[in-house]
Write a protein that holds these residues in place. Structure first.
Motif, mmCIF file in Angstrom:
data_model
loop_
_atom_site.group_PDB
_atom_site.id
_atom_site.type_symbol
_atom_site.label_atom_id
_atom_site.label_comp_id
_atom_site.label_asym_id
_atom_site.label_seq_id
_atom_site.Cartn_x
_atom_site.Cartn_y
_atom_site.Cartn_z
ATOM 1 N N LYS A 124 42.401 39.189 81.606
ATOM 2 C CA LYS A 124 43.715 39.229 80.935
ATOM 3 C C LYS A 124 44.812 39.807 81.835
ATOM 4 N N LYS A 125 44.481 40.939 82.474
ATOM 5 C CA LYS A 125 45.481 41.614 83.328
ATOM 6 C C LYS A 125 45.898 40.709 84.480
ATOM 7 N N GLN A 126 44.906 40.038 85.077
ATOM 8 C CA GLN A 126 45.227 39.173 86.229
ATOM 9 C C GLN A 126 46.045 37.956 85.799
ATOM 10 N N PHE A 127 45.693 37.395 84.633
ATOM 11 C CA PHE A 127 46.473 36.243 84.143
ATOM 12 C C PHE A 127 47.932 36.647 83.983
ATOM 13 N N GLN A 128 48.119 37.793 83.330
ATOM 14 C CA GLN A 128 49.484 38.286 83.088
ATOM 15 C C GLN A 128 50.237 38.438 84.421
ATOM 16 N N ASN A 129 49.594 39.063 85.409
ATOM 17 C CA ASN A 129 50.273 39.306 86.692
ATOM 18 C C ASN A 129 50.483 38.050 87.507
ATOM 19 N N LYS A 130 49.469 37.190 87.532
ATOM 20 C CA LYS A 130 49.537 36.054 88.462
ATOM 21 C C LYS A 130 50.144 34.793 87.843
ATOM 22 N N LEU A 131 49.989 34.619 86.523
ATOM 23 C CA LEU A 131 50.578 33.421 85.896
ATOM 24 C C LEU A 131 51.940 33.726 85.285
ATOM 25 N N GLY A 132 52.179 35.026 85.041
ATOM 26 C CA GLY A 132 53.469 35.406 84.470
ATOM 27 C C GLY A 132 53.497 35.337 82.955
ATOM 28 N N TYR A 133 52.354 35.155 82.314
ATOM 29 C CA TYR A 133 52.306 35.202 80.846
ATOM 30 C C TYR A 133 50.914 35.637 80.405
ATOM 31 N N GLU A 134 50.847 36.138 79.179
ATOM 32 C CA GLU A 134 49.521 36.479 78.637
ATOM 33 C C GLU A 134 49.013 35.262 77.868
ATOM 34 N N PRO A 135 47.946 34.632 78.332
ATOM 35 C CA PRO A 135 47.512 33.394 77.689
ATOM 36 C C PRO A 135 47.007 33.609 76.259
#
Ligand SMILES: Cc1cc2nc3c(=O)[nH]c(=O)nc-3n(C[C@H](O)[C@H](O)[C@H](O)COP(=O)(O)O)c2cc1C
Ligand SMILES: Nc1ccn([C@@H]2O[C@H](COP(=O)(O)OP(=O)(O)O)[C@@H](O)[C@H]2O)c(=O)n1
Length: 255
Positions: A124-135
């Motif tokens: 979750k944390k990496q998605f938020q940082n690298k994709l720019g949103y919380e999936p």
């Protein structure tokens, strides 16, 4: 591009113009005989003369007679046409090297495990940082039926992606995840005119996942997005969709 009609022009007309260009005939008059043109294009002298007459009539070359010989050069419009063709060819060549990556398939349900993995803090944390949103916690599953698309799915590994590291917790290891920015479009079931008023939703900012570890094989694609994609569009199980991997990231990001 000039709008003049050059439909009677053929390959040889352009060959002659290109010959002039490459031999300095943009700025100076070149002394060339129709016999020389004839051997350049490997056609009769009559054909060569006809080509020169055509080009002159269309104001693409300019000829001046000097005793028995002609001096000839490209006119401004002749040069402009070659420049336009060059620009078009350059862009087309570059674009032809980019293989479009797209998949067609049907939305299906899975085993409800996507939600579990997507909710793990380590991802979750990496998605938020690298994709720019919380999936949204879950994955939209798209089943591919055509073999060609299954091969494209395997090829995804060779494309640039946003890389999510695997991690360990106290009792197990979780694999890496590669994310590919993509769009989803619903495949129209009706002729285009009939669906014009109810155009399918286009989901522009989603990511296709490639997983180090999965129960699924190459015939299933998992897609994530900031929202529940079914709820935020009119997509439902059984619908046919087209997924396109976005070019911008394919060209700029590597990992
Ligand atoms: C972000 C993410 C990470 C995953 N990591 C693993 C993993 O480490 N090991 C594993 O066996 N499956 C992993 N899976 C894949 C799941 O086993 C499963 O194939 C997938 O989520 C589909 O679930 P569904 O059929 O219930 O929709 C992962 C799935 C997602 C979405
Ligand atoms: N971004 C997302 C993720 C999942 N979903 C849907 O949300 C539900 C739960 O996702 P899941 O991955 O846990 O379940 P399954 O795909 O295994 O059925 C499924 O119906 C998915 O198709 C969605 O519409 N949009």
């Amino acid at each position: 591009m000039m709008v003049r009609d050059h439909s009677h022009f053929n390959y040889y007309h352009f060959l002659v113009m290109i010959h002039l260009l490459s031999n300095g005939g943009k700025d100076s008059y070149l002394e060339i005989t129709s016999t020389q043109i004839s051997s350049l294009i490997n056609r009769s002298q009559q054909t060569a003369s006809k080509i020169l007459i055509d080009l002159e009539k269309e104001d693409l070359i300019e000829r001046v007679k000097n005793k028995k010989k002609f001096g000839m050069k490209l006119t401004e419009s002749g040069f402009e046409i070659l420049q336009n063709i060059y620009d078009l060819l350059k862009i087309s060549m570059e674009e032809s090297r980019i293989k479009p990556v797209l998949f067609k398939g049907k939305i299906v349900t899975g085993m409800g495990e996507g939600a579990y993995y997507m909710s793990l803090e380590g991802y979750k944390k990496q998605f938020q940082n690298k994709l720019g949103y919380e999936p949204f916690p879950g994955t939209l599953n798209v089943k591919i039926e055509d073999k060609n698309y299954m091969n494209s799915r395997k090829d995804l590994i060779n494309y640039p992606s946003i890389y999510i590291d695997g991690f360990k917790n106290s009792d197990r290891t979780f694999g890496w995840v590669r994310c590919y920015p993509a769009t989803i479009t619903q495949e129209p079931k009706l002729p285009r005119e009939m669906i014009e008023s109810q155009q399918p939703d286009i989901l522009n900012d989603v990511h296709v996942l490639l997983l180090e570890r999965t129960h699924h094989n190459n015939n299933l694609i998992e897609v994530i997005g900031p929202l529940n994609l079914k709820e935020s569009s009119n997509l439902k199980n059984g619908d046919s969709v087209v997924i396109r991997i976005k070019e911008s990231v394919r060209n700029t990001q590597r990992s």
